[in-house]
Design a protein around this motif. Structure first.
Motif, PDB file in Angstrom:
ATOM      1  N   GLU A  86       0.824  -1.221   0.000  1.00 25.18           N
ATOM      2  CA  GLU A  86       0.000   0.000   0.000  1.00 25.18           C
ATOM      3  C   GLU A  86       0.856   1.268   0.000  1.00 25.18           C
ATOM      4  OE1 GLU A  86      -3.472  -0.048   2.584  1.00 25.18           O
ATOM      5  OE2 GLU A  86      -2.748   1.807   3.493  1.00 25.18           O
ATOM      6  N   GLY A  87       1.667   1.400   1.020  1.00 25.66           N
ATOM      7  CA  GLY A  87       2.497   2.599   1.145  1.00 25.66           C
ATOM      8  C   GLY A  87       3.443   2.409   2.314  1.00 25.66           C
ATOM      9  N   PRO A  88       4.513   3.185   2.360  1.00 28.07           N
ATOM     10  CA  PRO A  88       5.494   3.013   3.434  1.00 28.07           C
ATOM     11  C   PRO A  88       4.902   3.287   4.807  1.00 28.07           C
ATOM     12  CG  PRO A  88       6.242   4.601   1.762  1.00 28.07           C
ATOM     13  CD  PRO A  88       4.828   4.275   1.439  1.00 28.07           C
ATOM     14  N   GLY A  89       5.400   2.550   5.793  1.00 31.33           N
ATOM     15  CA  GLY A  89       5.081   2.817   7.191  1.00 31.33           C
ATOM     16  C   GLY A  89       6.254   3.577   7.805  1.00 31.33           C
ATOM     17  N   ALA A  90       6.283   3.627   9.148  1.00 31.40           N
ATOM     18  CA  ALA A  90       7.309   4.423   9.830  1.00 31.40           C
ATOM     19  C   ALA A  90       8.724   3.909   9.523  1.00 31.40           C
ATOM     20  CB  ALA A  90       7.050   4.399  11.329  1.00 31.40           C
ATOM     21  N   ASP A  91       8.930   2.606   9.611  1.00 34.09           N
ATOM     22  CA  ASP A  91      10.279   2.052   9.388  1.00 34.09           C
ATOM     23  C   ASP A  91      10.737   2.279   7.952  1.00 34.09           C
ATOM     24  OD1 ASP A  91      10.762   0.711  11.986  1.00 34.09           O
ATOM     25  OD2 ASP A  91       8.973  -0.392  11.412  1.00 34.09           O
ATOM     26  N   GLU A  92       9.812   2.087   7.023  1.00 33.59           N
ATOM     27  CA  GLU A  92      10.140   2.239   5.602  1.00 33.59           C
ATOM     28  C   GLU A  92      10.481   3.691   5.290  1.00 33.59           C
ATOM     29  OE1 GLU A  92       7.375   0.649   6.748  1.00 33.59           O
ATOM     30  OE2 GLU A  92       8.007  -1.414   6.323  1.00 33.59           O
ATOM     31  N   ASP A  93       9.734   4.602   5.919  1.00 33.82           N
ATOM     32  CA  ASP A  93       9.934   6.039   5.708  1.00 33.82           C
ATOM     33  C   ASP A  93      11.321   6.466   6.192  1.00 33.82           C
ATOM     34  OD1 ASP A  93       8.991   8.858   5.334  1.00 33.82           O
ATOM     35  OD2 ASP A  93       9.221   8.895   7.512  1.00 33.82           O
ATOM     36  N   ILE A  94      11.792   5.825   7.257  1.00 38.99           N
ATOM     37  CA  ILE A  94      13.118   6.179   7.788  1.00 38.99           C
ATOM     38  C   ILE A  94      14.219   5.556   6.935  1.00 38.99           C
ATOM     39  CG2 ILE A  94      14.686   5.817   9.761  1.00 38.99           C
ATOM     40  CD1 ILE A  94      12.145   6.143  11.527  1.00 38.99           C
ATOM     41  N   GLN A  95      14.016   4.281   6.555  1.00 37.65           N
ATOM     42  CA  GLN A  95      15.094   3.574   5.843  1.00 37.65           C
ATOM     43  C   GLN A  95      15.064   3.778   4.326  1.00 37.65           C
ATOM     44  OE1 GLN A  95      15.870  -0.497   7.122  1.00 37.65           O
ATOM     45  NE2 GLN A  95      14.664  -0.156   8.960  1.00 37.65           N
ATOM     46  N   GLY A  96      13.901   4.093   3.786  1.00 41.39           N
ATOM     47  CA  GLY A  96      13.806   4.306   2.332  1.00 41.39           C
ATOM     48  C   GLY A  96      13.596   3.034   1.537  1.00 41.39           C
ATOM     49  N   PHE A  97      13.271   1.936   2.241  1.00 40.81           N
ATOM     50  CA  PHE A  97      13.014   0.661   1.544  1.00 40.81           C
ATOM     51  C   PHE A  97      11.653   0.105   1.947  1.00 40.81           C
ATOM     52  CE2 PHE A  97      17.654   0.893   1.912  1.00 40.81           C
ATOM     53  CZ  PHE A  97      17.968   0.878   0.558  1.00 40.81           C
ATOM     54  N   PRO A  98      10.962  -0.543   1.005  1.00 44.18           N
ATOM     55  CA  PRO A  98       9.639  -1.066   1.337  1.00 44.18           C
ATOM     56  C   PRO A  98       9.713  -2.325   2.196  1.00 44.18           C
ATOM     57  CG  PRO A  98      10.179  -1.603  -0.938  1.00 44.18           C
ATOM     58  CD  PRO A  98      11.297  -0.754  -0.406  1.00 44.18           C
ATOM     59  N   PRO A 137       1.854   7.804   4.254  1.00 48.30           N
ATOM     60  CA  PRO A 137       0.677   8.589   4.634  1.00 48.30           C
ATOM     61  C   PRO A 137       0.697   8.865   6.144  1.00 48.30           C
ATOM     62  CG  PRO A 137       0.064   6.680   3.308  1.00 48.30           C
ATOM     63  CD  PRO A 137       1.487   6.480   3.727  1.00 48.30           C
ATOM     64  N   PRO A 138       0.241  10.050   6.575  1.00 47.96           N
ATOM     65  CA  PRO A 138       0.251  10.380   8.000  1.00 47.96           C
ATOM     66  C   PRO A 138      -0.521   9.343   8.814  1.00 47.96           C
ATOM     67  CG  PRO A 138      -0.930  12.055   6.700  1.00 47.96           C
ATOM     68  CD  PRO A 138      -0.331  11.091   5.734  1.00 47.96           C
ATOM     69  N   GLU A 139       0.038   8.968   9.952  1.00 48.83           N
ATOM     70  CA  GLU A 139      -0.591   7.972  10.852  1.00 48.83           C
ATOM     71  C   GLU A 139      -0.881   6.659  10.112  1.00 48.83           C
ATOM     72  OE1 GLU A 139      -0.899   9.082  13.950  1.00 48.83           O
ATOM     73  OE2 GLU A 139      -0.448  11.134  13.351  1.00 48.83           O
ATOM     74  N   ASN A 140      -0.166   6.396   9.076  1.00 46.62           N
ATOM     75  CA  ASN A 140      -0.369   5.171   8.274  1.00 46.62           C
ATOM     76  C   ASN A 140      -1.788   5.032   7.726  1.00 46.62           C
ATOM     77  OD1 ASN A 140       2.254   4.544   8.849  1.00 46.62           O
ATOM     78  ND2 ASN A 140       1.738   3.122  10.495  1.00 46.62           N
ATOM     79  N   ARG A 141      -2.440   6.159   7.478  1.00 47.29           N
ATOM     80  CA  ARG A 141      -3.799   6.069   6.946  1.00 47.29           C
ATOM     81  C   ARG A 141      -3.756   5.527   5.516  1.00 47.29           C
ATOM     82  NH1 ARG A 141      -3.956   9.668   3.001  1.00 47.29           N
ATOM     83  NH2 ARG A 141      -3.365  11.848   3.263  1.00 47.29           N
ATOM     84  N   THR A 142      -4.917   5.078   5.046  1.00 45.39           N
ATOM     85  CA  THR A 142      -5.027   4.587   3.675  1.00 45.39           C
ATOM     86  C   THR A 142      -4.813   5.750   2.711  1.00 45.39           C
ATOM     87  OG1 THR A 142      -6.678   3.032   4.471  1.00 45.39           O
ATOM     88  CG2 THR A 142      -6.573   3.338   2.098  1.00 45.39           C
ATOM     89  N   PRO A 143      -4.041   5.555   1.637  1.00 48.45           N
ATOM     90  CA  PRO A 143      -3.870   6.661   0.677  1.00 48.45           C
ATOM     91  C   PRO A 143      -5.209   7.090   0.072  1.00 48.45           C
ATOM     92  CG  PRO A 143      -2.344   4.860   0.218  1.00 48.45           C
ATOM     93  CD  PRO A 143      -3.279   4.370   1.278  1.00 48.45           C
TER      94      PRO A 143
END
Ligand code: URA
Length: 234
Positions: A86-98, A137-143
Motif C-alpha cells: 500500500e504505502g510506506p510505514g514508519a520504518d520504511e519512511d526512515i530507511q527508504g526501503f519497502p 501517509p500520516p498515521e499510516n492512513r489509507t492513501p
C-alpha cells in the motif's frame, strides 16, 4: 478516449512540465495525413532509473509534506514476481526501503518459507517489492484516491519496465490501484486477475495477518502465495 484515460494523459503531461495542449483537427491540413494517436503513457526505453529520476524530489501530492524518504522499490529488476503493497510505514519512511518493518519481516518469511517448503529456491532479493504510494501517509492512513492516482503512474511504469510473469497485490489498496476493483480482498483473494496481460494474484496485506485473530487469513494467504509461486517458477 474515455474521461479516465484523458485525465491520466493530462496529469502525465503535466508531470512532464507540459501545461498547454492544443486541439488539432483529425487530419493534418497540409499533408491530409491522419494525426497519429497520442503515445502510450509509458515513455519509450523506460527504466527504473528514469522513473526514479522523474519522481525526483516529488511534491506532486500532499504526502510529500510528512515524508523522510521516498520509498521507490527494492529487489531484482528482472524479477518474475512483483509484490505491491500500500504505502510506506514508519520504518520504511526512515530507511527508504519497502517492507522492512514488522509487516515486512512477515512478508519475507512468507516468501522464503513458502518457497522453501515448495522446493522453489527463492529469496526475497529475487523478487521485486514496491508500493502504490511512495511516501508515508500520516498515521499510516489509507492513501486517498488522488494520491493513488498521482503516484500510480510511477507504479504502472515500474510494472511495465519489469514486466514480471505475475504480480501479487497485497491488500485492498494494491488491488484497487492495480486492478481498479473495489471489492474486498476476502472476495478477490486466491483468484487470478490481469493487469495489461500480466496475471495478478490478490491476497491479504501482511499487516492484516499480524493481527492475532486472523489465523485463518494467514493460512489462506499462504495458499495464495503457493499458487503464485508455482505459477511463476514451475
Ligand atoms: N506496508 C506497506 O504496504 N508497504 C510497506 O512498505 C510497509 C508496510
Amino acid at each position: 478516449m474515455d474521461r479516465d484515460s484523458l485525465r491520466q494523459y493530462l496529469s502525465f503531461y503535466q508531470d512532464l512540465g507540459v501545461t498547454t495542449l492544443y486541439r488539432r483537427p483529425q487530419t493534418d491540413e497540409q499533408s491530409q495525413m491522419p494525426i497519429l494517436p497520442l503515445p502510450g503513457l509509458t515513455p519509450e526505453n523506460d527504466t527504473l532509473l528514469k522513473i526514479l529520476e522523474d519522481i525526483g524530489d516529488c511534491k506532486r501530492c500532499r504526502l510529500h509534506a510528512g515524508r523522510n524518504k521516498i520509498v521507490f522499490g527494492v529487489g531484482n529488476e528482472q524479477a518474475k514476481l512483483v509484490f505491491v503493497g500500500e504505502g510506506p510505514g514508519a520504518d520504511e519512511d526512515i530507511q527508504g526501503f519497502p517492507f522492512v518493518g514488522r509487516a515486512g519481516q512477515l512478508l519475507t518469511q512468507m516468501i522464503e518459507n513458502t518457497a522453501s517448503k515448495e522446493g522453489i529456491p527463492l529469496k526475497r532479493a529475487d523478487v521485486y517489492i514496491c508500493n502504490v504510494v511512495k511516501c508515508r501517509p500520516p498515521e499510516n492512513r489509507t492513501p486517498e484516491p488522488d494520491e493513488m492516482e498521482t503516484c500510480g503512474q510511477f507504479l504502472y511504469r515500474q510494472l511495465s519496465v519489469i514486466r514480471p510473469r505475475a504480480i501479487c497485490a497485497l491488500g485492498a489498496t494494491a488491488a484497487k490501484a492495480v486492478l481498479g476493483r473495489k471489492e474486498g480482498v476476502t472476495r478477490m483473494r486466491g483468484n487470478w486477475f490481469k493487469w495489461n496481460d500480466i496475471p495478478v494474484m490478490v491476497t491479504y496485506h501482511p499487516s492484516y495477518l499480524l493481527r492475532p485473530y486472523n489465523q485463518n487469513a494467514k493460512r489462506e494467504a499462504w495458499e495464495d502465495l503457493k499458487k503464485a509461486l508455482h505459477f511463476v517458477y514451475d
